[in-house]
Scaffold this active site. Structure first.
Site, PDB file in Angstrom:
ATOM      1  N   GLU A 162     117.287  50.268-137.236  1.00  0.00           N
ATOM      2  CA  GLU A 162     118.616  49.914-136.752  1.00  0.00           C
ATOM      3  C   GLU A 162     119.315  48.796-137.530  1.00  0.00           C
ATOM      4  OE1 GLU A 162     120.275  51.458-134.232  1.00  0.00           O
ATOM      5  OE2 GLU A 162     118.637  52.916-134.164  1.00  0.00           O
ATOM      6  N   SER A 203      91.105  63.485 -74.661  1.00  0.00           N
ATOM      7  CA  SER A 203      89.783  62.943 -74.339  1.00  0.00           C
ATOM      8  C   SER A 203      89.289  61.891 -75.318  1.00  0.00           C
ATOM      9  CB  SER A 203      88.765  64.088 -74.262  1.00  0.00           C
ATOM     10  OG  SER A 203      89.050  64.920 -73.162  1.00  0.00           O
TER      11      SER A 203
END
Length: 781
Positions: A116, A480
């Site tokens: 770049e 239960s």
């Protein structure tokens, strides 16, 4: 000033009329012209300087401040980790993780510069040659097409300004670039750039790019990998190796060539990088499916800890989840529900049958309930099934229905026209979007019995973020499974023992008269151990009556049950709704020797800079019952597995304590149990409490998921028995009366008691048995 310049120019260039005397020499004329031109140029230059100054002042008035760069804090990824560091989820606006420039390897920085801005450390923020070249291109096209941007300019454009291509923005960019170069160091600017640039596929910054493409931190990338990453920036949609590997390789070669030309690295090192093949990590899978319920709770904990700042991300949230156990939990829930579907014919293709229920009639208004709708058509091209629900017409997208269409059948083969299916609206019924709701849902939660950390949490079949966490938030009747709490309190209060004889005849109860599971009256086992093992309802109600419902409610609170409970006899059969999480925590108390501690899911949160954030103080374990009381309760619950309703769990080949549960009309099926290591609760049922079917009970609709999970969770662990503490007494008893066995009694059984609660009396021998014994004695003489 302008008048003097004009007069000078006119004087310099005015021609003398003919006949007006001798003309001045040429040198004098040139001097006069030069003087006028110099004055004009000076005036133009002064005007240009003034104009430039005014333009700069104009644009400087509303320029953003560079303080934002000095305190750079962009959105980052928040990661949610399992206990071993495995990433189980992420939260982000932009998927970015900041890395200091000092931790970014030189090969990555050099590759970015080569790709770049090779002169980055030499220029003052502006590439004048590049700008001139871009200006020529822009003038030719009459618009801003090229920028000739340096890395500094790119930082300005990406962080402080917009991406619009206008002359106005370009001027602002140039001014800011110069300012940034004066206020920040080159390393600071490069750090901003490397952490902000976009690398495609939703990844920002070099750290996220390295994780996505190579499955590692940027700290570990090679030169070849760094060059590949640097090359992507120019055009992520073009140069991503996941889009076009060949094009990405050519771009990498260009970057490496630039590094050779600029002599950034030795030629031999660059040659080796050019020869290195591109090796991409497997594309990351979506993580939501593994533990979305965990992510939702962990996100709430994060927001509570840091407030509104949580939205900016950058946090690391560590959970107690074990990835292998979590996967096993989800698989167990799914396998269990798939087995239910197979038992009930909920597997495509669906054909019309005489026993099909009637479809819903009327106008559907509630998006939260399930309806019975009739199939009216199919669209194979779109993958949709048309279903009429009363007066509304909707469509099911079968591409989203993997649970009910695992073979991927086209809609025309999935269901016959006229078939009645159970569906649910997605949102407003008028929108007509339907989802199949053929089978029940399930939940599983597992807690480490020692640390009380949640190691697995599955709140449903699908496992999608935003779904209901039934393990933590669904209130359902425990059936239960609540009997363990009733009997546990009886042991704790010394009002009951394992040998207590309980009433089993419903007629003997006043007011509340439940039936027994085996539908017998007066014939069920009466001894507490057997009554629990075989889930005798009347016995549990009898026990609750003896110890007091109010006392059991208070004790359930001590065990972590925070849901509303009523102090009446129906409490013994689990008639009041609780969550699987509460039941697992209560049973974990038995497994841990009688000390309760609230389960924890989030164990650590660190901030964007690695700082540890304070979490709500966790209360230490509090004793609810003694170790001996917990051991006796556990021993009673092991009978459920050894000889009772949960004998299937013997396949685990390790000591297991637990209890099955089934509510009225089989609307809920449960199993809650534990080993010495893990407590686990499993629930199965329809969200709208539709019956599971007459033959469905806890042992068939919930226990298989418990077994499948515990088998995987204990893989490689030795089978350990529950340790017996001090204060336990074992002695033989008469199984018919619960009294101590008389000397030499045949058929006596060993029973476990808390010290001081063992029976003081001895069973009376049967006279007939004594006489027969004497006769047998004489016969042997």
């Amino acid at each position: 000033m302008w008048k003097r310049a004009g007069a000078a120019l006119r004087a310099a260039f005015q021609r003398k009329p003919r006949g007006a005397g001798p003309r001045p020499p040429l040198r004098a004329q040139l001097a006069r012209w030069g003087k006028g031109l110099a004055i004009a140029l000076a005036c133009l230059l002064a005007a240009a300087v003034i104009a430039f100054f005014l333009v700069v002042r104009h644009y400087e008035r509303d320029l953003p401040t560079t303080a934002e760069l000095k305190n750079y804090d962009p959105p980052q990824v928040t990661r949610f980790l399992a206990r071993d560091g495995t990433v189980i989820g992420e939260l982000f606006v932009e998927r970015r993780t900041l890395v200091p420039v000092t931790e970014i390897p030189p090969v990555m920085s050099l590759a970015a510069l080569a790709a770049e801005d090779a002169r980055f450390y030499k220029h003052d923020g502006l590439n004048y040659l590049g700008m001139l070249r871009a200006l020529i291109v822009n003038l030719r096209s009459a618009e801003a097409r090229q920028g000739g941007s340096t890395i500094t300019q790119q930082v300005v454009k990406n962080v402080l300004l917009t991406h619009e291509r206008t002359l106005d923005r370009k001027i602002r960019e140039l001014l800011l670039a110069r300012r940034i170069e004066q206020e920040l160091t080159k390393d600071q600017i490069l750090e901003l750039y490397l952490n902000h640039i976009y690398f495609g596929h939703g990844r920002y910054g070099v750290e996220e790019a390295a994780r996505f493409y190579f499955g590692k931190s940027v700290r570990q990338v090679t030169l070849a990998e760094a060059a590949l990453l640097a090359g992507i920036v120019k055009g992520p949609s073009l140069y991503s190796p996941r889009v076009n590997k060949e094009r990405a390789e050519k771009r990498r070669a260009f970057v490496l060539g630039q590094m050779r030309e600029k002599r950034f690295l030795p030629a031999a090192q660059i040659d080796a990088a050019l020869a290195e093949p591109i090796r991409l990590a497997p594309e990351p899978e979506h993580l939501d499916e593994l533990a979305p319920e965990v992510l939702a709770e962990a996100e709430r904990a994060l927001r509570k800890a840091v407030g509104p700042d949580a939205r900016y991300g950058g946090y690391t949230v560590v959970t107690s989840i074990d990835p292998k156990m979590q996967a096993a939990a989800r698989a167990a829930v799914r396998q269990n529900l798939d087995a239910y579907a197979a038992r009930h014919g909920l597997v495509a293709p669906f054909t019309r049958a005489k026993g099909d229920p009637a479809p819903f009639q009327g106008a559907p208004k509630d998006a939260g309930r399930a309806y019975l709708g009739a199939v009216t058509g199919a669209d194979d091209a779109r993958g949709t099934l048309a279903v009429r629900v009363g007066t509304a017409q909707g469509a099911v997208d079968l591409r989203k229905e993997r649970r009910y269409n695992p073979r991927g059948l086209p809609p025309s083969r999935f269901a016959e026209v006229g078939k009645v299916l159970r569906v649910r609206f997605e949102g407003d019924p008028e929108a007509g979007k339907l989802r199949l709701d053929l089978g029940p849902q399930g939940a599983l939660i597992a807690i480490d019995a020692r640390t009380r950390e949640i190691v697995a949490l599955a709140g449903g079949y699908e496992g999608a973020r935003g779904g209901l966490d039934r393990a933590s938030r669904a209130l359902r009747q425990p059936g239960s499974t609540f009997k363990a709490i009733v009997y546990g309190y009886g042991i704790h209060s010394r009002k009951l023992t394992a040998a207590s004889m309980l009433e089993t005849d419903p007629a003997a109860l006043e007011g509340y008269r439940p039936g027994n599971y085996d539908e017998s009256e007066g014939q069920s086992p009466k001894r507490l151990r057997e009554a629990l093992a075989h889930s005798v309802n009347v016995a549990a109600v009898s026990a609750l009556r003896d110890v007091g419902p109010e006392a059991v409610v208070a004790w359930a609170r001590e065990l972590g049950i925070t849901s509303k409970l009523g102090a009446d006899l129906s409490l013994a059969l689990g008639s009041y709704e609780v969550t699987p999480r509460e039941m697992a925590a209560a049973y974990a108390t038995f497994a841990a020797g009688g000390a309760y501690q609230e389960p924890v899911l989030v164990t650590k949160i660190t901030g964007p800079r690695g700082e540890a954030l304070p979490l709500p103080a966790r209360l230490p374990p509090r004793p609810v019952m003694t170790a001996a009381e917990a051991y006796l309760t556990t021993d009673l619950l092991t009978s459920v597995v050894k000889v009772g309703t949960a004998k299937q769990a013997l396949s685990l080949r390790r000591p297991i304590a637990g209890k099955t549960g089934t509510t009225n009309d089989a609307r809920d099926a449960w199993f809650v149990g534990y080993s010495t290591d893990i407590a686990c609760a499993v629930w199965t049922g329809f969200d709208d409490a539709t019956t599971l079917g007459a033959r469905e009970v806890g042992s068939s609709a919930a226990l298989p998921a418990f077994i499948a999970f515990m088998e995987k969770a204990h893989a490689g662990r030795p089978a350990t028995d529950f340790p017996e503490p001090l204060g336990i007494v074992r002695l033989p008893i008469d199984p018919e009366s619960g009294m101590g066995a008389f000397p030499g009694q045949e058929g006596a059984v060993e029973e476990v008691f808390l010290e001081g609660t063992e029976p003081t009396g001895v069973a009376v021998p049967d006279p007939a048995a004594i006489g027969q014994g004497i006769l047998d004695l004489f016969k042997t003489q």
